[in-house]
Write an enzyme that holds these catalytic residues in place. Structure first.
Site, PDB file in Angstrom:
ATOM      1  N   HIS A  70       0.983  -1.075   0.115  1.00  0.00           N
ATOM      2  CA  HIS A  70      -0.055  -0.043   0.174  1.00  0.00           C
ATOM      3  C   HIS A  70       0.917   1.302  -0.249  1.00  0.00           C
ATOM      4  O   HIS A  70       0.603   2.211  -0.919  1.00  0.00           O
ATOM      5  CB  HIS A  70      -1.042   0.165   1.285  1.00  0.00           C
ATOM      6  CG  HIS A  70      -1.884   1.131   1.268  1.00  0.00           C
ATOM      7  ND1 HIS A  70      -2.779   1.481   0.731  1.00  0.00           N
ATOM      8  CD2 HIS A  70      -1.408   2.546   2.237  1.00  0.00           C
ATOM      9  CE1 HIS A  70      -3.294   2.736   1.240  1.00  0.00           C
ATOM     10  NE2 HIS A  70      -2.507   3.238   1.846  1.00  0.00           N
ATOM     11  N   GLU A  71       1.855   1.160   0.912  1.00  0.00           N
ATOM     12  CA  GLU A  71       2.743   2.398   0.964  1.00  0.00           C
ATOM     13  C   GLU A  71       3.494   2.764  -0.177  1.00  0.00           C
ATOM     14  O   GLU A  71       3.873   3.665  -0.811  1.00  0.00           O
ATOM     15  CB  GLU A  71       3.872   2.136   2.007  1.00  0.00           C
ATOM     16  CG  GLU A  71       3.130   2.173   3.443  1.00  0.00           C
ATOM     17  CD  GLU A  71       1.983   3.456   3.817  1.00  0.00           C
ATOM     18  OE1 GLU A  71       2.400   4.670   3.021  1.00  0.00           O
ATOM     19  OE2 GLU A  71       0.939   3.225   4.201  1.00  0.00           O
ATOM     20  N   HIS A  74       1.591   4.558  -2.843  1.00  0.00           N
ATOM     21  CA  HIS A  74       1.926   6.046  -2.696  1.00  0.00           C
ATOM     22  C   HIS A  74       3.193   6.384  -3.506  1.00  0.00           C
ATOM     23  O   HIS A  74       3.001   7.647  -4.059  1.00  0.00           O
ATOM     24  CB  HIS A  74       1.962   6.441  -1.243  1.00  0.00           C
ATOM     25  CG  HIS A  74       0.546   6.286  -0.637  1.00  0.00           C
ATOM     26  ND1 HIS A  74      -0.826   7.062  -1.096  1.00  0.00           N
ATOM     27  CD2 HIS A  74       0.399   5.698   0.675  1.00  0.00           C
ATOM     28  CE1 HIS A  74      -1.741   6.547  -0.292  1.00  0.00           C
ATOM     29  NE2 HIS A  74      -1.073   5.998   0.683  1.00  0.00           N
TER      30      HIS A  74
END
Length: 233
Positions: A102-103, A106
């Protein structure tokens, strides 16, 4: 004076927001704890999975660092650093790999100039300033005799914080969507593992939804309270 004289029915809005936030926080913690005990077949740790994902995305200038805390994971676009928490960095669970992915989502958003991320980053100082000065301005407006102008400015400043929460939603949902797609396309996770990872990411997303809902409810309360003051003038 009797106790009920001080009763403010609009507090129910704040209470609802607080309950939503507590529920979302408890849900993400319990979901993460559950799937942090399910180890990935790949054997990769969160940090190793993140490094592999970044390389495959052609991103070589983002550092991966260990940060203390539990679920304090975040991507810093200014420093180009992906920070993974104690429970993610060295863990090879499906939960840890999902959060790390998920990071990375980003970081990929940053690499691709994803517009909502750019807008959110640019809006941070406006939102911070707005939330800091909103209440002092509102109180000053009331102190000066329910000044229409100051009350409107105070409500507008608070709205900046609400708007930031709303802007955050598409950024976070998109990062989770990217994470699931990357983990599937790279074969880093099986379908069974992905189903568990999706539950972790969905629970995490609900914390942002709850925060946005709580902000909207607080905004509504302020409009009721201070809008009433204006109507009585």
């Amino acid at each position: 004076m009797p106790f009920f004289y001080y009763y403010d029915p609009t507090y129910i809005l704040v209470l609802i927001g607080a309950v939503l936030s507590l529920w979302a926080s408890a849900t993400v913690k319990s979901t993460y704890n559950k799937y942090s005990r399910v180890y990935s077949y790949s054997g990769l740790t969160g940090a190793q999975a993140a490094a592999q994902i970044l390389r495959q995305a052609g991103i070589y200038d983002v550092r991966i660092e260990h940060v203390s805390g539990n679920l304090t994971d975040h991507y810093d676009p200014k420093a180009r650093v992906l920070r993974l928490s104690d429970s993610v960095y060295g863990s090879n669970s499906v939960a840890a790999i999902g959060v790390a992915a998920h990071e990375c989502g980003h970081a990929i958003q940053d690499q691709e100039d994803y517009v909502p991320l750019r807008f959110r980053s640019a809006f941070v100082p406006v939102a911070n300033l707005g939330t800091q000065v909103a209440f002092p301005i509102l109180l000053l407006g009331v102190f000066l005799g329910s000044s229409h102008f100051l009350i409107q400015v105070g409500l507008l400043c608070f709205f900046f914080g609400v708007l930031f929460q709303l802007i955050t939603l598409p950024v976070e949902f998109n990062a989770s969507g990217r994470a699931v797609r990357i983990l599937r396309e790279t074969g880093m996770m099986s379908d069974d593992e992905l189903s568990k990872t999706k539950k972790v990411l969905s629970a995490a997303a609900m914390t942002y939804v709850a925060a946005a809902a709580a902000s909207i409810l607080s905004m509504l309360r302020l409009i009721i309270l201070f809008g009433g003051n204006r109507r009585r003038d």
